[in-house]
Write a protein that holds these residues in place. Structure first.
Motif, PDB file in Angstrom:
ATOM      1  N   TYR A  84       0.853  -1.190   0.000  1.00  0.00           N
ATOM      2  CA  TYR A  84       0.000   0.000   0.000  1.00  0.00           C
ATOM      3  C   TYR A  84       0.886   1.237   0.000  1.00  0.00           C
ATOM      4  O   TYR A  84       2.022   1.197   0.461  1.00  0.00           O
ATOM      5  CB  TYR A  84      -0.881   0.038   1.252  1.00  0.00           C
ATOM      6  CG  TYR A  84      -1.761  -1.166   1.419  1.00  0.00           C
ATOM      7  CD1 TYR A  84      -3.065  -1.176   0.928  1.00  0.00           C
ATOM      8  CD2 TYR A  84      -1.298  -2.305   2.075  1.00  0.00           C
ATOM      9  CE1 TYR A  84      -3.881  -2.284   1.081  1.00  0.00           C
ATOM     10  CE2 TYR A  84      -2.101  -3.415   2.225  1.00  0.00           C
ATOM     11  CZ  TYR A  84      -3.390  -3.410   1.735  1.00  0.00           C
ATOM     12  OH  TYR A  84      -4.190  -4.512   1.878  1.00  0.00           O
ATOM     13  N   LYS A  85       0.331   2.341  -0.504  1.00  0.00           N
ATOM     14  CA  LYS A  85       0.965   3.658  -0.362  1.00  0.00           C
ATOM     15  C   LYS A  85       0.069   4.489   0.531  1.00  0.00           C
ATOM     16  O   LYS A  85      -1.148   4.521   0.361  1.00  0.00           O
ATOM     17  CB  LYS A  85       1.082   4.376  -1.711  1.00  0.00           C
ATOM     18  CG  LYS A  85       2.159   3.852  -2.612  1.00  0.00           C
ATOM     19  CD  LYS A  85       3.518   4.294  -2.180  1.00  0.00           C
ATOM     20  CE  LYS A  85       4.552   3.823  -3.190  1.00  0.00           C
ATOM     21  NZ  LYS A  85       5.888   3.878  -2.665  1.00  0.00           N
ATOM     22  N   LEU A  86       0.671   5.154   1.484  1.00  0.00           N
ATOM     23  CA  LEU A  86      -0.030   6.096   2.341  1.00  0.00           C
ATOM     24  C   LEU A  86       0.533   7.475   2.014  1.00  0.00           C
ATOM     25  O   LEU A  86       1.739   7.706   2.144  1.00  0.00           O
ATOM     26  CB  LEU A  86       0.197   5.761   3.820  1.00  0.00           C
ATOM     27  CG  LEU A  86      -0.339   6.761   4.840  1.00  0.00           C
ATOM     28  CD1 LEU A  86      -1.838   6.986   4.690  1.00  0.00           C
ATOM     29  CD2 LEU A  86      -0.001   6.291   6.255  1.00  0.00           C
ATOM     30  N   LEU A  87      -0.334   8.363   1.527  1.00  0.00           N
ATOM     31  CA  LEU A  87       0.060   9.718   1.173  1.00  0.00           C
ATOM     32  C   LEU A  87      -0.455  10.655   2.254  1.00  0.00           C
ATOM     33  O   LEU A  87      -1.635  10.602   2.612  1.00  0.00           O
ATOM     34  CB  LEU A  87      -0.540  10.109  -0.181  1.00  0.00           C
ATOM     35  CG  LEU A  87      -0.313   9.115  -1.326  1.00  0.00           C
ATOM     36  CD1 LEU A  87      -1.087   9.546  -2.551  1.00  0.00           C
ATOM     37  CD2 LEU A  87       1.152   8.957  -1.633  1.00  0.00           C
ATOM     38  N   TYR A 108       7.841   1.526  12.762  1.00  0.00           N
ATOM     39  CA  TYR A 108       6.517   0.909  12.719  1.00  0.00           C
ATOM     40  C   TYR A 108       6.572  -0.364  11.870  1.00  0.00           C
ATOM     41  O   TYR A 108       7.161  -0.374  10.798  1.00  0.00           O
ATOM     42  CB  TYR A 108       5.483   1.899  12.165  1.00  0.00           C
ATOM     43  CG  TYR A 108       4.090   1.563  12.616  1.00  0.00           C
ATOM     44  CD1 TYR A 108       3.608   2.026  13.830  1.00  0.00           C
ATOM     45  CD2 TYR A 108       3.273   0.739  11.848  1.00  0.00           C
ATOM     46  CE1 TYR A 108       2.337   1.697  14.265  1.00  0.00           C
ATOM     47  CE2 TYR A 108       2.004   0.405  12.277  1.00  0.00           C
ATOM     48  CZ  TYR A 108       1.541   0.887  13.484  1.00  0.00           C
ATOM     49  OH  TYR A 108       0.286   0.555  13.919  1.00  0.00           O
ATOM     50  N   PRO A 109       5.975  -1.462  12.325  1.00  0.00           N
ATOM     51  CA  PRO A 109       6.158  -2.756  11.657  1.00  0.00           C
ATOM     52  C   PRO A 109       5.659  -2.853  10.209  1.00  0.00           C
ATOM     53  O   PRO A 109       6.180  -3.654   9.445  1.00  0.00           O
ATOM     54  CB  PRO A 109       5.397  -3.751  12.543  1.00  0.00           C
ATOM     55  CG  PRO A 109       4.670  -2.953  13.553  1.00  0.00           C
ATOM     56  CD  PRO A 109       5.184  -1.564  13.541  1.00  0.00           C
ATOM     57  N   THR A 110       4.690  -2.036   9.805  1.00  0.00           N
ATOM     58  CA  THR A 110       4.184  -2.141   8.435  1.00  0.00           C
ATOM     59  C   THR A 110       4.951  -1.261   7.444  1.00  0.00           C
ATOM     60  O   THR A 110       4.764  -1.390   6.240  1.00  0.00           O
ATOM     61  CB  THR A 110       2.681  -1.777   8.370  1.00  0.00           C
ATOM     62  OG1 THR A 110       2.507  -0.460   8.882  1.00  0.00           O
ATOM     63  CG2 THR A 110       1.825  -2.771   9.120  1.00  0.00           C
ATOM     64  N   LEU A 127       3.775   0.742   2.601  1.00  0.00           N
ATOM     65  CA  LEU A 127       3.440  -0.166   3.704  1.00  0.00           C
ATOM     66  C   LEU A 127       3.206  -1.563   3.151  1.00  0.00           C
ATOM     67  O   LEU A 127       2.785  -1.725   2.011  1.00  0.00           O
ATOM     68  CB  LEU A 127       2.152   0.306   4.399  1.00  0.00           C
ATOM     69  CG  LEU A 127       2.128   1.754   4.901  1.00  0.00           C
ATOM     70  CD1 LEU A 127       0.713   2.175   5.245  1.00  0.00           C
ATOM     71  CD2 LEU A 127       3.037   1.909   6.098  1.00  0.00           C
ATOM     72  N   SER A 128       3.453  -2.571   3.973  1.00  0.00           N
ATOM     73  CA  SER A 128       3.072  -3.934   3.595  1.00  0.00           C
ATOM     74  C   SER A 128       2.357  -4.562   4.778  1.00  0.00           C
ATOM     75  O   SER A 128       2.742  -4.338   5.935  1.00  0.00           O
ATOM     76  CB  SER A 128       4.286  -4.764   3.174  1.00  0.00           C
ATOM     77  OG  SER A 128       5.004  -5.204   4.282  1.00  0.00           O
ATOM     78  N   ASN A 133      -6.848  -4.515   7.577  1.00  0.00           N
ATOM     79  CA  ASN A 133      -7.007  -4.169   8.995  1.00  0.00           C
ATOM     80  C   ASN A 133      -5.694  -3.663   9.599  1.00  0.00           C
ATOM     81  O   ASN A 133      -5.700  -2.755  10.439  1.00  0.00           O
ATOM     82  CB  ASN A 133      -7.522  -5.370   9.797  1.00  0.00           C
ATOM     83  CG  ASN A 133      -8.948  -5.704   9.442  1.00  0.00           C
ATOM     84  OD1 ASN A 133      -9.718  -4.835   9.053  1.00  0.00           O
ATOM     85  ND2 ASN A 133      -9.303  -6.973   9.567  1.00  0.00           N
ATOM     86  N   GLU A 134      -4.566  -4.247   9.184  1.00  0.00           N
ATOM     87  CA  GLU A 134      -3.259  -3.785   9.673  1.00  0.00           C
ATOM     88  C   GLU A 134      -2.980  -2.358   9.196  1.00  0.00           C
ATOM     89  O   GLU A 134      -2.417  -1.556   9.941  1.00  0.00           O
ATOM     90  CB  GLU A 134      -2.143  -4.712   9.189  1.00  0.00           C
ATOM     91  CG  GLU A 134      -2.107  -6.054   9.879  1.00  0.00           C
ATOM     92  CD  GLU A 134      -0.942  -6.890   9.387  1.00  0.00           C
ATOM     93  OE1 GLU A 134       0.221  -6.464   9.556  1.00  0.00           O
ATOM     94  OE2 GLU A 134      -1.194  -7.963   8.824  1.00  0.00           O
TER      95      GLU A 134
END
Length: 182
Positions: A84-87, A108-110, A127-128, A133-134
């Motif tokens: 995932y990408k978090l912008l 952070y683990p993700t 993120l992975s 939910n994570e």
């Protein structure tokens, strides 16, 4: 079946102080970029030189910090994860708080990758996670700690990844790796 792509890029390239490289060095780097697990005998054949010269040149490239470190690129979906990408768009985030946010995200683990940038988004994070939910929990934790500095967010699911070769090695930039993530 391997969880790694055909080219796991075990050699990592780093540009530091300018170093003069000849065609043999360039051919060695191209061979490693295409198949980092190739034997030095195979690389010698591709570079049209001897195995001893390849051994010497690789050691020299490592000493000069042209080749640094080793890493693998797993095909993430094969090991049960999605990317995932978090912008994030920040406001009132001074340099000190931005460094604190980035340091917190690094642990952070993700979190896989973080970039700070100018434009519509200030921070881009890869993120992975095994499931969304994570990612939702990651976002909740980010906003619990730094929400007052963030004005906008967007989450993207990565469907496929194209990674381009180190273009400066290739005359026409002809080599591309691709991973389907869906």
């Amino acid at each position: 079946m391997s969880i790694f792509t055909a080219n796991p890029n075990l050699y990592k390239l780093k540009v530091s102080n300018k170093v003069i490289m000849d065609q043999i060095d360039r051919k060695i780097l191209i061979a490693l970029d295409k198949d980092s697990r190739a034997s030095n005998t195979r690389i010698a054949k591709l570079a049209r030189t001897s195995k001893d010269i390849v051994n010497y040149r690789i050691a020299k490239l490592q000493r000069e910090n042209i080749l640094t470190g080793f890493y693998a690129m797993p095909v993430v979906p094969k090991i049960g994860f999605r990317m995932y990408k978090l912008l994030l768009k920040s406001h009132s985030l001074n340099k000190e708080k931005e460094e604190e946010l980035i340091a917190w995200l690094e642990k952070y683990p993700t979190t896989v990758w973080i970039g700070s940038c100018d434009g519509a988004w200030n921070i881009v994070i890869t993120l992975s996670a095994k499931d969304f939910n994570e990612i939702a929990q990651t976002l909740k934790d980010v906003y619990a700690k730094f929400g007052k500095y963030l004005s906008k967010k967007e989450i993207l699911t990565i469907a496929s990844v194209r990674m381009f070769n180190e273009k400066y090695l290739y005359p026409k930039g002809q080599f591309v790796y691709e991973q389907k993530c869906s």
